[in-house]
Design an enzyme around this catalytic site. Sequence first.
Site, short mmCIF file in Angstrom:
data_model
loop_
_atom_site.label_atom_id
_atom_site.label_comp_id
_atom_site.label_asym_id
_atom_site.label_seq_id
_atom_site.Cartn_x
_atom_site.Cartn_y
_atom_site.Cartn_z
N ASN A 68 -7.24 3.99 -11.42
CA ASN A 68 -6.26 2.92 -11.18
C ASN A 68 -4.87 3.43 -11.53
OD1 ASN A 68 -5.27 0.22 -10.71
ND2 ASN A 68 -5.16 -0.06 -12.92
N GLY A 77 0.78 -1.24 0.00
CA GLY A 77 0.00 0.00 0.00
C GLY A 77 0.81 1.28 0.00
N MET A 91 -4.99 -6.17 -6.78
CA MET A 91 -4.60 -7.19 -7.76
C MET A 91 -5.73 -8.15 -8.12
SD MET A 91 -1.66 -6.01 -8.32
CE MET A 91 -0.78 -7.18 -9.34
N ARG A 92 -6.98 -7.72 -7.94
CA ARG A 92 -8.12 -8.51 -8.40
C ARG A 92 -8.76 -7.79 -9.58
NH1 ARG A 92 -7.05 -13.11 -6.86
NH2 ARG A 92 -9.14 -13.75 -7.47
N LEU A 143 -9.45 -4.61 -19.02
CA LEU A 143 -8.31 -4.56 -18.09
C LEU A 143 -7.30 -3.49 -18.49
CD1 LEU A 143 -6.87 -6.01 -15.66
CD2 LEU A 143 -5.62 -7.30 -17.41
N HIS A 176 -1.24 1.96 -12.91
CA HIS A 176 -0.67 0.77 -13.54
C HIS A 176 0.80 1.05 -13.85
CE1 HIS A 176 -0.63 -2.98 -15.75
NE2 HIS A 176 0.01 -2.35 -16.72
N GLN A 194 8.06 7.25 -9.10
CA GLN A 194 7.24 8.13 -9.95
C GLN A 194 5.75 7.92 -9.69
OE1 GLN A 194 8.59 10.66 -11.64
NE2 GLN A 194 10.42 9.88 -10.63
N GLU A 195 5.36 6.69 -9.39
CA GLU A 195 3.96 6.44 -9.02
C GLU A 195 3.57 7.31 -7.83
OE1 GLU A 195 2.65 2.32 -8.76
OE2 GLU A 195 4.35 1.68 -9.96
#
Length: 197
Positions: A109, A13, A92-93, A146, A111, A175-176
């Site tokens: 989201n 997290g 991750m679902r 997805l 990614h 960077q995220e």
Amino acid sequence: MKKRVAIFISGGGSNMVRLVEDMADPDHPATPVLVLANDADAGGLAKAADMGVPTAVVDHRPFKGDRRSFEDAIQSELDKVQPDLLCLAGFMRVLTEGFVAPWDGRMLNIHPSLLPKYKGLHTHARALEAGDHEHGCTVHLVTPALDDGPILGQARVPVQPGDTADTLAARVLEQEHRLYPAVLRRFAAGETAPLYL
Ligand code: GAR
């Protein structure tokens, strides 16, 4: 009125922590109302609790492939806190159209690739295998397909000689941590034009 945000996690997290930290700013247009994990062992749950954010666990395993019931259980948790926005942050679902459609335009989201490249898993290894000179991360609106949906922001990371999937992942994650809070702040204020860092 601040937008109420629920954040979905599966593991440590770290992105969730950055989002919650940013929302601690009184001038932020959003506030965290729930951190939800699909695994009671998700390390982020304790971090959320330490930051004073309510948590919930909906373990996917007892549902044994019954995604509809799993998603109904998640929605029940959301009904209790009435979020305006959902942020998937290392969740991750795969969520099906039945869950996603009602949240259209309100679910984000992050990614770990420069979408539309490398949807799915093992993004860093795939970028290296392809010989890419740059890689990065994307925040996008969630649609039933997805890792698809309109892009809200991207941050680029140069691939360095000798990079492994792990070293590259670590630099992308940095960077995220910049990108996701910046995008959420803008999005919660009504700004949907993509942000490129
Ligand atoms: C992040 O790199 C995120 O982009 C990725 O999982 C990691 C979670 O880290 N997400 C996906 O791969 C989604 N398919 P965190 O739990 O420390 O935020």
